[in-house]
Design an enzyme around this catalytic site. Sequence first.
Site, short mmCIF file in Angstrom:
data_model
loop_
_atom_site.label_atom_id
_atom_site.label_comp_id
_atom_site.label_asym_id
_atom_site.label_seq_id
_atom_site.Cartn_x
_atom_site.Cartn_y
_atom_site.Cartn_z
N THR A 120 -34.10 -15.39 -37.96
CA THR A 120 -32.87 -15.90 -38.13
C THR A 120 -31.96 -14.80 -39.17
O THR A 120 -31.53 -14.16 -38.88
CB THR A 120 -32.16 -17.28 -38.79
OG1 THR A 120 -32.89 -18.36 -38.00
CG2 THR A 120 -30.90 -16.87 -39.61
N CYS A 121 -32.95 -14.52 -39.69
CA CYS A 121 -32.81 -12.95 -41.28
C CYS A 121 -32.92 -12.01 -40.59
O CYS A 121 -31.85 -11.13 -40.43
CB CYS A 121 -34.19 -13.33 -42.12
SG CYS A 121 -33.38 -15.37 -43.09
N ALA A 122 -33.60 -11.59 -39.34
CA ALA A 122 -34.06 -10.65 -38.61
C ALA A 122 -32.91 -9.91 -38.15
O ALA A 122 -32.02 -9.13 -37.65
CB ALA A 122 -35.14 -11.34 -37.66
#
Length: 168
Positions: free
Chosen positions: A59-61
């Site tokens: 999700t961060c990526a």
Amino acid sequence: MATVTLKGNQIHTLGNLPENGSQAPDFKLVKNDLSTVSLSDYKGQKLVLNIFPSVDTGTCAQSVRQFNQEAAELDNTKILCISKDLPFAQARFCGAEGIDKVETLSDFRDGNFGTSYNVTFVDGPLQGLLSRSVVVLDENGKVIHSEQVSETVDEPNYKAALEALMDA
């Protein structure tokens, strides 16, 4: 403390994000070349602070990829992707992904950003990392939008952040 969830389990941060209309707290973050940057270095530019636990999670990526795609369309705006990842890891990720329109910054040295913006997790498996949040600032460093994502594995509301920029 503010409460969010990680896969449905409650975890807590230091507190609430800066309120809309307030002056954004200053910060010191580390760039990929290991130099230090502060909020005043961006004076006169709109900012999107894309805050997240680690670029090494899906999700961060994706949030970095999405904001990188959107950043190409924005005038007088910088997207700052902020985590406690080491600058080396941030640079590796951006190089491998061809990400070149956002700036990755690290809060690894002293955690002052996480403390100033109240986004440091104080318990749970992500304790010490930063909570997924978006804070949008106008050219004068005033908060015009903020979102602390209630479920950490969910993506932020990109549309709301970008609309706040257009309305500023």
